[in-house]
Design a protein around this motif. Structure first.
Motif, PDB file in Angstrom:
ATOM      1  N   PHE A 160      89.721  26.199  49.250  1.00 12.64           N
ATOM      2  CA  PHE A 160      88.860  25.456  48.355  1.00 12.64           C
ATOM      3  C   PHE A 160      87.833  24.645  49.138  1.00 12.64           C
ATOM      4  O   PHE A 160      87.996  24.403  50.330  1.00 12.64           O
ATOM      5  CB  PHE A 160      89.676  24.476  47.509  1.00 12.64           C
ATOM      6  CG  PHE A 160      90.880  25.068  46.864  1.00 12.64           C
ATOM      7  CD1 PHE A 160      92.147  24.673  47.248  1.00 12.64           C
ATOM      8  CD2 PHE A 160      90.758  26.021  45.883  1.00 12.64           C
ATOM      9  CE1 PHE A 160      93.267  25.209  46.667  1.00 12.64           C
ATOM     10  CE2 PHE A 160      91.863  26.571  45.284  1.00 12.64           C
ATOM     11  CZ  PHE A 160      93.132  26.165  45.681  1.00 12.64           C
ATOM     12  N   LYS A 161      86.830  24.210  48.446  1.00 12.28           N
ATOM     13  CA  LYS A 161      85.915  23.226  48.990  1.00 12.28           C
ATOM     14  C   LYS A 161      85.865  22.073  48.008  1.00 12.28           C
ATOM     15  O   LYS A 161      85.563  22.265  46.829  1.00 12.28           O
ATOM     16  CB  LYS A 161      84.510  23.815  49.184  1.00 12.28           C
ATOM     17  CG  LYS A 161      83.527  22.814  49.776  1.00 12.28           C
ATOM     18  CD  LYS A 161      82.144  23.436  49.960  1.00 12.28           C
ATOM     19  CE  LYS A 161      81.169  22.432  50.543  1.00 12.28           C
ATOM     20  NZ  LYS A 161      79.812  23.006  50.677  1.00 12.28           N
ATOM     21  N   VAL A 204      85.388  20.933  42.771  1.00  8.27           N
ATOM     22  CA  VAL A 204      86.084  21.946  43.559  1.00  8.27           C
ATOM     23  C   VAL A 204      85.370  23.274  43.389  1.00  8.27           C
ATOM     24  O   VAL A 204      85.132  23.722  42.264  1.00  8.27           O
ATOM     25  CB  VAL A 204      87.556  22.096  43.117  1.00  8.27           C
ATOM     26  CG1 VAL A 204      88.297  23.042  44.062  1.00  8.27           C
ATOM     27  CG2 VAL A 204      88.255  20.741  43.073  1.00  8.27           C
ATOM     28  N   THR A 205      84.996  23.910  44.492  1.00 11.04           N
ATOM     29  CA  THR A 205      84.396  25.241  44.455  1.00 11.04           C
ATOM     30  C   THR A 205      85.376  26.239  45.061  1.00 11.04           C
ATOM     31  O   THR A 205      86.348  25.868  45.723  1.00 11.04           O
ATOM     32  CB  THR A 205      83.068  25.284  45.220  1.00 11.04           C
ATOM     33  OG1 THR A 205      83.291  24.867  46.581  1.00 11.04           O
ATOM     34  CG2 THR A 205      82.053  24.335  44.593  1.00 11.04           C
ATOM     35  N   ARG A 206      85.118  27.525  44.815  1.00 13.57           N
ATOM     36  CA  ARG A 206      85.974  28.616  45.274  1.00 13.57           C
ATOM     37  C   ARG A 206      87.380  28.520  44.682  1.00 13.57           C
ATOM     38  O   ARG A 206      88.351  28.948  45.293  1.00 13.57           O
ATOM     39  CB  ARG A 206      86.039  28.668  46.808  1.00 13.57           C
ATOM     40  CG  ARG A 206      84.686  28.918  47.459  1.00 13.57           C
ATOM     41  CD  ARG A 206      84.813  29.356  48.892  1.00 13.57           C
ATOM     42  NE  ARG A 206      85.301  28.335  49.777  1.00 13.57           N
ATOM     43  CZ  ARG A 206      84.522  27.552  50.524  1.00 13.57           C
ATOM     44  NH1 ARG A 206      83.209  27.694  50.480  1.00 13.57           N
ATOM     45  NH2 ARG A 206      85.034  26.656  51.319  1.00 13.57           N
ATOM     46  N   ILE A 207      87.475  27.977  43.490  1.00 14.28           N
ATOM     47  CA  ILE A 207      88.769  27.846  42.828  1.00 14.28           C
ATOM     48  C   ILE A 207      88.993  28.984  41.826  1.00 14.28           C
ATOM     49  O   ILE A 207      90.121  29.378  41.556  1.00 14.28           O
ATOM     50  CB  ILE A 207      88.871  26.468  42.125  1.00 14.28           C
ATOM     51  CG1 ILE A 207      90.252  26.285  41.491  1.00 14.28           C
ATOM     52  CG2 ILE A 207      87.786  26.282  41.096  1.00 14.28           C
ATOM     53  CD1 ILE A 207      90.441  24.926  40.862  1.00 14.28           C
ATOM     54  N   TRP A 253      96.114  25.894  39.370  1.00 14.18           N
ATOM     55  CA  TRP A 253      95.837  24.581  39.958  1.00 14.18           C
ATOM     56  C   TRP A 253      96.990  23.645  39.659  1.00 14.18           C
ATOM     57  O   TRP A 253      97.403  23.499  38.507  1.00 14.18           O
ATOM     58  CB  TRP A 253      94.543  24.021  39.373  1.00 14.18           C
ATOM     59  CG  TRP A 253      94.062  22.740  39.977  1.00 14.18           C
ATOM     60  CD1 TRP A 253      94.035  21.507  39.399  1.00 14.18           C
ATOM     61  CD2 TRP A 253      93.516  22.570  41.294  1.00 14.18           C
ATOM     62  NE1 TRP A 253      93.497  20.581  40.257  1.00 14.18           N
ATOM     63  CE2 TRP A 253      93.168  21.212  41.432  1.00 14.18           C
ATOM     64  CE3 TRP A 253      93.278  23.446  42.357  1.00 14.18           C
ATOM     65  CZ2 TRP A 253      92.609  20.696  42.601  1.00 14.18           C
ATOM     66  CZ3 TRP A 253      92.716  22.931  43.513  1.00 14.18           C
ATOM     67  CH2 TRP A 253      92.383  21.575  43.623  1.00 14.18           C
ATOM     68  N   ASN A 254      97.530  23.031  40.685  1.00 14.26           N
ATOM     69  CA  ASN A 254      98.597  22.063  40.499  1.00 14.26           C
ATOM     70  C   ASN A 254      97.963  20.729  40.109  1.00 14.26           C
ATOM     71  O   ASN A 254      97.285  20.096  40.909  1.00 14.26           O
ATOM     72  CB  ASN A 254      99.421  21.927  41.783  1.00 14.26           C
ATOM     73  CG  ASN A 254     100.742  21.254  41.532  1.00 14.26           C
ATOM     74  OD1 ASN A 254     100.791  20.258  40.822  1.00 14.26           O
ATOM     75  ND2 ASN A 254     101.802  21.784  42.098  1.00 14.26           N
ATOM     76  N   LEU A 255      98.164  20.329  38.873  1.00  8.75           N
ATOM     77  CA  LEU A 255      97.462  19.173  38.328  1.00  8.75           C
ATOM     78  C   LEU A 255      97.933  17.852  38.927  1.00  8.75           C
ATOM     79  O   LEU A 255      97.138  16.935  39.115  1.00  8.75           O
ATOM     80  CB  LEU A 255      97.641  19.124  36.812  1.00  8.75           C
ATOM     81  CG  LEU A 255      97.034  20.296  36.032  1.00  8.75           C
ATOM     82  CD1 LEU A 255      97.558  20.295  34.609  1.00  8.75           C
ATOM     83  CD2 LEU A 255      95.515  20.217  36.040  1.00  8.75           C
ATOM     84  N   THR A 256      99.214  17.732  39.187  1.00  9.43           N
ATOM     85  CA  THR A 256      99.761  16.438  39.588  1.00  9.43           C
ATOM     86  C   THR A 256     100.290  16.418  41.004  1.00  9.43           C
ATOM     87  O   THR A 256     100.299  15.367  41.644  1.00  9.43           O
ATOM     88  CB  THR A 256     100.907  16.031  38.648  1.00  9.43           C
ATOM     89  OG1 THR A 256     101.891  17.072  38.627  1.00  9.43           O
ATOM     90  CG2 THR A 256     100.391  15.812  37.233  1.00  9.43           C
TER      91      THR A 256
END
Length: 222
Positions: A82-83, A130-133, A146-149
């Protein structure tokens, strides 16, 4: 991607010791500080980036939180890097000292005051991009995990509200999303949503060692 590992965590703020005793449930036992509310808004943009706003309400007792709090995100997962670009931060709706650092594969954000926080509830706000996600899954489908927490919070999280907003280029008929606990199973409840917006709320307390994992997929509108 190993959901159990998480890709987010929080770091203890300045002035805190390195060793804490834990209860069997995984909640730190030497502190009365806790997260009462964790609000997450994710805006999915047409260029494949996601803008995130987190509002984290913490009951500060000066046990470990003194003048501020770190928020750390892993900058990669297996097969994907990610970035993360910081946007800014606030404490209780006011400007604060906001610093960022990329170190050992983690992107760290720190919101703090020049003096000590008062005892009581405070809301920390972190905004970042967040890019490249977003990843291609074949047949025109796009996916996000995506892990939110994250699972390394030294506190449990009582209430977690999640709002997902997708851009107009998404075909709402193909849009699907779910959020699950990584420990103990169970989805969190979808409380509202239709079209390109969805709202979720956790169905049980998120303990240290547990986390909330988002999975979403969609196709572009024809």
């Amino acid at each position: 991607f190993q959901a159990e590992d998480g890709i987010r965590d929080v770091e203890r703020s300045r002035g805190l010791g390195d060793v804490y005793k834990r209860q069997g449930c995984g909640i730190w036992s030497d502190s009365s500080e806790e997260i009462s509310d964790f609000y997450i808004t994710m805006d999915f943009k047409e260029d494949g980036s996601v803008e995130v706003e987190e509002r984290i309400v913490v009951a500060v007792q000066h046990d470990r939180l003194k003048d501020g709090m770190h928020r750390a995100l892993w900058s990669s997962q297996p097969g994907n890097t990610f970035k993360v670009e910081p946007i800014g931060g606030e404490i209780d709706g006011e400007k604060c000292v906001f610093k960022t650092q990329l170190k050992n594969g983690r992107f760290r954000m720190r919101a703090s005051l020049k003096g000590e926080l008062s005892v009581g509830k405070h809301e920390f706000c972190y905004r970042y991009k967040v890019t490249r996600i977003v990843r291609a899954a074949g047949n025109g489908k796009k996916t996000v995990r995506w892990n939110l927490t994250g699972r390394r919070w030294p506190w449990g999280i009582d209430i977690c509200d999640v709002l997902l907003r997708f851009h107009k280029g998404v075909d709402p008929a193909t849009l699907g999303a779910e959020i699950r606990h990584t420990e103990g199973g169970g989805k969190i409840e979808k409380v509202a949503g239709g079209g390109l917006n969805m709202s979720f709320r956790n169905d049980k307390r998120v303990h240290d060692g547990d986390s909330l994992l988002l999975r979403a997929s969609w196709e572009d509108a024809p």
